[in-house]
Design a protein around this motif. Sequence first.
Motif, PDB file in Angstrom:
ATOM      1  N   ASP A  60       0.791  -1.123   0.155  1.00  0.00           N
ATOM      2  CA  ASP A  60      -0.002  -0.060   0.093  1.00  0.00           C
ATOM      3  C   ASP A  60       0.878   1.365  -0.074  1.00  0.00           C
ATOM      4  O   ASP A  60       0.369   2.221  -0.826  1.00  0.00           O
ATOM      5  CB  ASP A  60      -0.838   0.005   0.810  1.00  0.00           C
ATOM      6  CG  ASP A  60      -2.173  -0.787   1.022  1.00  0.00           C
ATOM      7  OD1 ASP A  60      -2.466  -1.252   0.019  1.00  0.00           O
ATOM      8  OD2 ASP A  60      -2.750  -1.280   1.882  1.00  0.00           O
ATOM      9  N   LYS A  61       1.870   1.272   0.939  1.00  0.00           N
ATOM     10  CA  LYS A  61       2.795   2.365   0.829  1.00  0.00           C
ATOM     11  C   LYS A  61       3.448   2.527  -0.326  1.00  0.00           C
ATOM     12  O   LYS A  61       3.635   3.735  -1.065  1.00  0.00           O
ATOM     13  CB  LYS A  61       3.710   2.138   2.003  1.00  0.00           C
ATOM     14  CG  LYS A  61       3.111   2.608   3.369  1.00  0.00           C
ATOM     15  CD  LYS A  61       4.086   2.435   4.338  1.00  0.00           C
ATOM     16  CE  LYS A  61       3.433   2.642   5.877  1.00  0.00           C
ATOM     17  NZ  LYS A  61       4.209   2.506   7.048  1.00  0.00           N
ATOM     18  N   LEU A  63       2.968   1.417  -3.470  1.00  0.00           N
ATOM     19  CA  LEU A  63       1.835   1.807  -4.711  1.00  0.00           C
ATOM     20  C   LEU A  63       0.712   2.732  -4.457  1.00  0.00           C
ATOM     21  O   LEU A  63      -0.035   3.338  -5.300  1.00  0.00           O
ATOM     22  CB  LEU A  63       1.052   0.421  -4.960  1.00  0.00           C
ATOM     23  CG  LEU A  63       1.858  -0.896  -5.381  1.00  0.00           C
ATOM     24  CD1 LEU A  63       1.059  -1.795  -5.629  1.00  0.00           C
ATOM     25  CD2 LEU A  63       2.738  -0.196  -6.610  1.00  0.00           C
ATOM     26  N   ASP A  64       0.831   3.673  -3.162  1.00  0.00           N
ATOM     27  CA  ASP A  64       0.047   4.621  -2.932  1.00  0.00           C
ATOM     28  C   ASP A  64      -1.397   4.061  -3.139  1.00  0.00           C
ATOM     29  O   ASP A  64      -2.129   4.979  -3.961  1.00  0.00           O
ATOM     30  CB  ASP A  64       0.365   5.855  -3.404  1.00  0.00           C
ATOM     31  CG  ASP A  64      -0.200   6.990  -2.706  1.00  0.00           C
ATOM     32  OD1 ASP A  64      -0.755   7.020  -1.575  1.00  0.00           O
ATOM     33  OD2 ASP A  64      -0.385   7.956  -3.504  1.00  0.00           O
ATOM     34  N   ASP A  65      -1.795   3.085  -2.526  1.00  0.00           N
ATOM     35  CA  ASP A  65      -3.046   2.523  -3.098  1.00  0.00           C
ATOM     36  C   ASP A  65      -4.273   2.452  -2.004  1.00  0.00           C
ATOM     37  O   ASP A  65      -5.474   1.691  -1.958  1.00  0.00           O
ATOM     38  CB  ASP A  65      -3.211   1.018  -3.460  1.00  0.00           C
ATOM     39  CG  ASP A  65      -3.622   0.636  -4.786  1.00  0.00           C
ATOM     40  OD1 ASP A  65      -4.330   1.766  -5.438  1.00  0.00           O
ATOM     41  OD2 ASP A  65      -3.347  -0.398  -5.567  1.00  0.00           O
ATOM     42  N   GLY A  66      -3.872   3.034  -0.851  1.00  0.00           N
ATOM     43  CA  GLY A  66      -5.172   2.911   0.359  1.00  0.00           C
ATOM     44  C   GLY A  66      -4.879   1.498   0.853  1.00  0.00           C
ATOM     45  O   GLY A  66      -3.805   1.059   0.640  1.00  0.00           O
ATOM     46  N   LEU A  68      -6.179  -1.145   0.324  1.00  0.00           N
ATOM     47  CA  LEU A  68      -6.651  -2.479  -0.461  1.00  0.00           C
ATOM     48  C   LEU A  68      -5.536  -3.460  -0.112  1.00  0.00           C
ATOM     49  O   LEU A  68      -6.141  -4.582  -0.063  1.00  0.00           O
ATOM     50  CB  LEU A  68      -6.446  -1.852  -1.881  1.00  0.00           C
ATOM     51  CG  LEU A  68      -6.814  -3.185  -2.876  1.00  0.00           C
ATOM     52  CD1 LEU A  68      -8.416  -3.790  -2.772  1.00  0.00           C
ATOM     53  CD2 LEU A  68      -6.663  -2.831  -4.473  1.00  0.00           C
ATOM     54  N   TRP A  69      -4.290  -3.291  -0.398  1.00  0.00           N
ATOM     55  CA  TRP A  69      -3.295  -4.470  -0.287  1.00  0.00           C
ATOM     56  C   TRP A  69      -3.259  -5.076   1.120  1.00  0.00           C
ATOM     57  O   TRP A  69      -3.230  -6.192   1.429  1.00  0.00           O
ATOM     58  CB  TRP A  69      -2.235  -4.206  -0.875  1.00  0.00           C
ATOM     59  CG  TRP A  69      -2.126  -4.201  -2.228  1.00  0.00           C
ATOM     60  CD1 TRP A  69      -2.321  -2.949  -3.013  1.00  0.00           C
ATOM     61  CD2 TRP A  69      -2.261  -4.959  -3.343  1.00  0.00           C
ATOM     62  NE1 TRP A  69      -2.288  -3.185  -4.431  1.00  0.00           N
ATOM     63  CE2 TRP A  69      -2.407  -4.740  -4.478  1.00  0.00           C
ATOM     64  CE3 TRP A  69      -2.136  -6.489  -3.115  1.00  0.00           C
ATOM     65  CZ2 TRP A  69      -2.567  -5.376  -5.601  1.00  0.00           C
ATOM     66  CZ3 TRP A  69      -2.515  -7.206  -4.296  1.00  0.00           C
ATOM     67  CH2 TRP A  69      -2.495  -6.548  -5.619  1.00  0.00           C
TER      68      TRP A  69
END
Length: 103
Positions: A60-61, A63-66, A68-69
Motif C-alpha cells: 500500500d505504501k 503503490l499509494d493504493d489505500g 486495499l493490499w
Amino acid sequence: MTEATPPPTDTETTQKEGNSTVSSSVGWRPLVDALALGTSLGIPTAVLVSFGALAGNHLDKKLDDGPLWTLIGVLVGVLAAAHNGWRVLTSKRFSKPTKDSPP
C-alpha cells in the motif's frame, strides 16, 4: 510387621479408604496435548495474519493504493491460517483414537 507402601509418584495420587489405599493415575499428558494443540494453531495463525498485514501494508505504501493490499494481505493470511488449522486438526497427532487404533 507390615510393609510400608512407597510414596506416590508425580503421576499418581493416593487416597485412603479405610484400611486400603487406592491409587489413581493423574498424568500430564492431557495438559501437554492441549498446550501442543494451542500452540500448533495459535502461533502460525498469528505469524501468517501478521505477515499478510505487513506485506499488504508495504505494498500500500509503495503503490499509494489505500488499504486495499493490507486487506488482501490479511485475507490471504487468514486463509493460510485456516488451511494450517485444518491440517493440524485432521493430522493423526491430534485426532481422537478410534476403536481400531492401537493405544
